[in-house]
Design an enzyme around this catalytic site. Structure first.
Site, short mmCIF file in Angstrom:
data_model
loop_
_atom_site.label_atom_id
_atom_site.label_comp_id
_atom_site.label_asym_id
_atom_site.label_seq_id
_atom_site.Cartn_x
_atom_site.Cartn_y
_atom_site.Cartn_z
N HIS A 63 8.03 -11.59 5.38
CA HIS A 63 7.58 -11.18 4.05
C HIS A 63 8.76 -10.74 3.20
CE1 HIS A 63 7.57 -7.60 6.65
NE2 HIS A 63 7.94 -6.93 5.57
N GLN A 96 12.23 -4.16 10.06
CA GLN A 96 10.97 -4.92 9.98
C GLN A 96 9.91 -4.22 10.80
OE1 GLN A 96 11.10 -9.07 11.25
NE2 GLN A 96 9.11 -9.49 10.29
N HIS A 121 9.83 -8.28 -0.10
CA HIS A 121 9.46 -7.19 -1.00
C HIS A 121 10.03 -7.47 -2.39
CE1 HIS A 121 8.56 -4.04 2.20
NE2 HIS A 121 9.28 -4.88 2.91
N ILE A 170 0.82 -1.23 0.00
CA ILE A 170 0.00 0.00 0.00
C ILE A 170 0.85 1.28 0.00
CG2 ILE A 170 -2.32 -0.47 0.89
CD1 ILE A 170 -1.19 0.06 3.71
#
Ligand code: AMP
Ligand code: ZN
Length: 137
Positions: free
Chosen positions: A101, A95, A103, A33
């Protein structure tokens, strides 16, 4: 394995909206986002693990297969010059979301928002030997 306070678990469980690029039984890839560049995508295991060290072998395999496939999709479809794979582990490394996760950051020549340059300051033989000893003993 889910954490009720985790924003990425909420995406996995469809409790909050997301822009899903790709999904299979164990992984999901969705648009960030706050994109660094157009197509900046986050890839996660569906199970909640905090960092890379917590991921079991079989999940690492499928996670990186998804990273490869989505990176390939981004590279071809968005016709970018390249991409960086970034994976922040623990607070000291930046983090913010505590669900492991990766990127995928699309890049073009001359773009300025993200710098992945590794600074070159040569270590002495002694410094390298010291750290090697810590890692291998
Ligand atoms: P980091 O933990 O610093 O490696 O990065 C977490 C990333 O997750 C940031 O780039 C955020 O913009 C992104 N992010 C946080 N919440 C959401 C969300 N609900 N949907 C998509 N991306 C998110
Ligand atoms: Zn989670």
């Amino acid at each position: 394995m889910s954490d009720e306070n985790c924003i990425f678990c909420k995406i996995v469980n469809d409790e909050i909206p997301s822009k899903i690029v790709f999904e299979n039984s164990t992984t999901i890839a969705f648009l960030d986002i706050h994109p660094i560049s157009e197509g900046h995508t986050i890839v996660i295991p569906k199970n909640h693990y905090k960092t890379l060290e917590n991921l079991p072998d079989n999940e690492i395999n499928t996670l990186f297969q998804t990273v490869r496939d989505v990176a390939s999709l981004i590279y071809k479809r968005l016709q970018v010059g390249g991409y960086n794979i970034v994976q922040n582990n623990h607070e000291a490394a930046g983090q913010v979301v505590n669900h492991a996760h990766i990127h995928i950051i699309p890049r073009n020549k001359g773009d300025q928002r993200f710098k992945a340059k590794i600074p070159k300051s040569q270590a002495s033989e002694e410094e390298l030997n010291n750290v090697l000893e810590k890692l291998k003993s």
